[in-house]
Design a protein around this motif. Structure first.
Motif, PDB file in Angstrom:
ATOM      1  N   ASP A 129       0.824  -1.211   0.000  1.00 15.85           N
ATOM      2  CA  ASP A 129       0.000   0.000   0.000  1.00 15.85           C
ATOM      3  C   ASP A 129       0.857   1.260   0.000  1.00 15.85           C
ATOM      4  N   ALA A 130       2.003   1.231   0.651  1.00 15.69           N
ATOM      5  CA  ALA A 130       2.893   2.396   0.654  1.00 15.69           C
ATOM      6  C   ALA A 130       3.366   2.720  -0.759  1.00 15.69           C
ATOM      7  N   ILE A 131       3.638   1.691  -1.553  1.00 17.50           N
ATOM      8  CA  ILE A 131       4.129   1.910  -2.923  1.00 17.50           C
ATOM      9  C   ILE A 131       3.012   2.392  -3.836  1.00 17.50           C
ATOM     10  N   THR A 132       1.809   1.881  -3.644  1.00 15.19           N
ATOM     11  CA  THR A 132       0.714   2.169  -4.574  1.00 15.19           C
ATOM     12  C   THR A 132      -0.161   3.348  -4.129  1.00 15.19           C
ATOM     13  N   SER A 133       0.270   4.080  -3.105  1.00 15.67           N
ATOM     14  CA  SER A 133      -0.484   5.243  -2.618  1.00 15.67           C
ATOM     15  C   SER A 133       0.388   6.490  -2.684  1.00 15.67           C
ATOM     16  N   ASN A 134      -0.250   7.632  -2.837  1.00 16.02           N
ATOM     17  CA  ASN A 134       0.472   8.897  -2.728  1.00 16.02           C
ATOM     18  C   ASN A 134       0.822   9.141  -1.267  1.00 16.02           C
ATOM     19  N   ARG A 135       2.108   9.384  -1.011  1.00 16.01           N
ATOM     20  CA  ARG A 135       2.567   9.681   0.344  1.00 16.01           C
ATOM     21  C   ARG A 135       3.193  11.070   0.349  1.00 16.01           C
ATOM     22  N   VAL A 136       3.418  11.621   1.518  1.00 15.88           N
ATOM     23  CA  VAL A 136       3.991  12.956   1.606  1.00 15.88           C
ATOM     24  C   VAL A 136       5.385  12.998   0.986  1.00 15.88           C
ATOM     25  N   TYR A 137       6.073  11.855   0.943  1.00 11.96           N
ATOM     26  CA  TYR A 137       7.446  11.805   0.457  1.00 11.96           C
ATOM     27  C   TYR A 137       7.583  11.118  -0.902  1.00 11.96           C
ATOM     28  N   SER A 138       6.505  10.589  -1.470  1.00 13.08           N
ATOM     29  CA  SER A 138       6.626   9.913  -2.767  1.00 13.08           C
ATOM     30  C   SER A 138       5.272   9.805  -3.448  1.00 13.08           C
ATOM     31  N   LYS A 139       5.296   9.746  -4.792  1.00 14.79           N
ATOM     32  CA  LYS A 139       4.073   9.553  -5.562  1.00 14.79           C
ATOM     33  C   LYS A 139       3.796   8.059  -5.710  1.00 14.79           C
ATOM     34  N   LYS A 140       2.530   7.735  -5.885  1.00 18.56           N
ATOM     35  CA  LYS A 140       2.156   6.336  -6.010  1.00 18.56           C
ATOM     36  C   LYS A 140       2.716   5.730  -7.290  1.00 18.56           C
ATOM     37  N   ARG A 141       2.952   4.422  -7.222  1.00 12.30           N
ATOM     38  CA  ARG A 141       3.391   3.661  -8.387  1.00 12.30           C
ATOM     39  C   ARG A 141       2.408   2.517  -8.634  1.00 12.30           C
ATOM     40  N   SER A 142       2.510   1.909  -9.801  1.00 14.32           N
ATOM     41  CA  SER A 142       1.513   0.924 -10.194  1.00 14.32           C
ATOM     42  C   SER A 142       1.636  -0.366  -9.375  1.00 14.32           C
ATOM     43  N   PRO A 143       0.528  -1.140  -9.261  1.00 13.61           N
ATOM     44  CA  PRO A 143       0.590  -2.426  -8.576  1.00 13.61           C
ATOM     45  C   PRO A 143       1.595  -3.389  -9.195  1.00 13.61           C
ATOM     46  N   PHE A 144       1.845  -3.255 -10.486  1.00  8.92           N
ATOM     47  CA  PHE A 144       2.823  -4.136 -11.130  1.00  8.92           C
ATOM     48  C   PHE A 144       4.239  -3.817 -10.659  1.00  8.92           C
ATOM     49  N   ILE A 145       4.540  -2.526 -10.494  1.00  7.43           N
ATOM     50  CA  ILE A 145       5.841  -2.142  -9.942  1.00  7.43           C
ATOM     51  C   ILE A 145       5.936  -2.601  -8.487  1.00  7.43           C
ATOM     52  N   ALA A 146       4.838  -2.428  -7.735  1.00  2.00           N
ATOM     53  CA  ALA A 146       4.823  -2.891  -6.347  1.00  2.00           C
ATOM     54  C   ALA A 146       5.038  -4.395  -6.265  1.00  2.00           C
ATOM     55  N   ALA A 147       4.424  -5.136  -7.186  1.00  6.94           N
ATOM     56  CA  ALA A 147       4.587  -6.593  -7.197  1.00  6.94           C
ATOM     57  C   ALA A 147       6.038  -6.976  -7.479  1.00  6.94           C
ATOM     58  N   ASP A 148       6.683  -6.245  -8.386  1.00  7.59           N
ATOM     59  CA  ASP A 148       8.105  -6.494  -8.655  1.00  7.59           C
ATOM     60  C   ASP A 148       8.945  -6.284  -7.396  1.00  7.59           C
ATOM     61  N   ILE A 149       8.632  -5.212  -6.654  1.00 14.59           N
ATOM     62  CA  ILE A 149       9.375  -4.921  -5.424  1.00 14.59           C
ATOM     63  C   ILE A 149       9.117  -5.999  -4.379  1.00 14.59           C
ATOM     64  N   LEU A 150       7.867  -6.450  -4.270  1.00 11.68           N
ATOM     65  CA  LEU A 150       7.555  -7.536  -3.342  1.00 11.68           C
ATOM     66  C   LEU A 150       8.322  -8.804  -3.697  1.00 11.68           C
ATOM     67  N   TRP A 151       8.431  -9.081  -5.001  1.00 15.07           N
ATOM     68  CA  TRP A 151       9.185 -10.263  -5.440  1.00 15.07           C
ATOM     69  C   TRP A 151      10.641 -10.157  -4.988  1.00 15.07           C
ATOM     70  N   GLU A 152      11.246  -8.981  -5.186  1.00 13.46           N
ATOM     71  CA  GLU A 152      12.640  -8.780  -4.769  1.00 13.46           C
ATOM     72  C   GLU A 152      12.780  -8.892  -3.246  1.00 13.46           C
ATOM     73  N   GLU A 153      11.810  -8.316  -2.526  1.00 10.83           N
ATOM     74  CA  GLU A 153      11.872  -8.321  -1.064  1.00 10.83           C
ATOM     75  C   GLU A 153      11.597  -9.702  -0.474  1.00 10.83           C
ATOM     76  N   SER A 154      11.004 -10.594  -1.263  1.00 11.48           N
ATOM     77  CA  SER A 154      10.723 -11.934  -0.755  1.00 11.48           C
ATOM     78  C   SER A 154      12.001 -12.750  -0.579  1.00 11.48           C
ATOM     79  N   PHE A 155      13.104 -12.271  -1.144  1.00 15.42           N
ATOM     80  CA  PHE A 155      14.391 -12.956  -0.999  1.00 15.42           C
ATOM     81  C   PHE A 155      15.175 -12.292   0.134  1.00 15.42           C
TER      82      PHE A 155
END
Length: 225
Positions: A129-155
């Motif tokens: 949700d942090a990646i796919t939402s607008n935050r005070v310090y960053s703009k939201k990114r797509s769920p596909f980009i978030a999924a890529d990051i989750l894949w990397e973080e799973s290792f």
């Protein structure tokens, strides 16, 4: 205690979203849904005790500010532990949701979330949700980009079973979604490859673009109706 400032409202919105995602994950994984939802809703409650200047800072926190921000999980745990109605599993999930399986998280450097499945679920949902939402310090990114990051973080960072399960569920649920590509074209996701789920086939008018083959493009946004 109360949510305060414009960022406080963002914290509340984020917490509601994480609660919703955690409930869906818990139902799929066969663990208690209400406990997962409550852990998600309360995971950032300690931020009400963090100074507004830190919460509202639009840029990167300096080392001192970051150390102060990191206190929120312990502050939330202490507050909830003092309440008679809060289950220990919920308070512990609040404490551990920023821990990582390689010991690099905070506040204790615990590995494997001390076997608290609710903390592991909230950690994954919090990142997504942090990646796919607008935050005070960053703009939201797509769920596909978030999924890529989750894949990397799973290792070595996030619980691998939970993050990969979430990753697969999110990408497959986006079939039929309207998306915008990095070349500004818009199309529809028509097929998700189980082996490369963040690189689907997108139909743009009469053209079919296989993102698994065309690495020059990526999905930058899921377009809401």
């Amino acid at each position: 205690l109360r949510f305060r400032t414009s960022y406080g409202q963002n914290v509340l919105k984020h917490s509601v979203e994480v609660s919703h995602l955690a409930g869906l994950m818990a139902a799929e994984l066969g663990v208690d849904v209400q406990t997962a939802k409550r852990a998600g809703l309360l995971h950032d409650i300690g931020k009400v005790q963090i100074h507004d200047a830190i919460l509202n800072k639009p840029g990167k926190l300096d080392d001192e500010e970051y150390e102060e921000m990191k206190k929120h999980s312990k502050l939330g745990y202490d507050f909830l532990s003092a309440q008679g109605w809060v289950k220990p599993d919920i308070a512990n999930a609040v404490l551990l949701h920023h821990e990582r399986t390689d010991g690099s998280g905070y506040p204790t450097g615990a590995r494997n979330y001390n076997s608290n499945s609710f903390a592991a679920i909230v950690a994954v949902c919090d990142v997504f949700d942090a990646i796919t939402s607008n935050r005070v310090y960053s703009k939201k990114r797509s769920p596909f980009i978030a999924a890529d990051i989750l894949w990397e973080e799973s290792f070595g960072k996030l619980d691998p079973a939970i993050s990969k399960f979430f990753y697969n569920k999110i990408t497959s649920s986006l079939i039929g979604s309207q998306v915008e590509l990095s070349n500004r074209q818009r199309g529809t996701v028509i097929f998700v490859d189980a082996f490369q789920p963040t690189r689907p086939i997108v139909q743009v008018e009469d053209e079919f673009i296989n993102l698994a083959l065309d690495r020059s493009l990526q999905i930058v946004e899921v377009v809401e109706d």
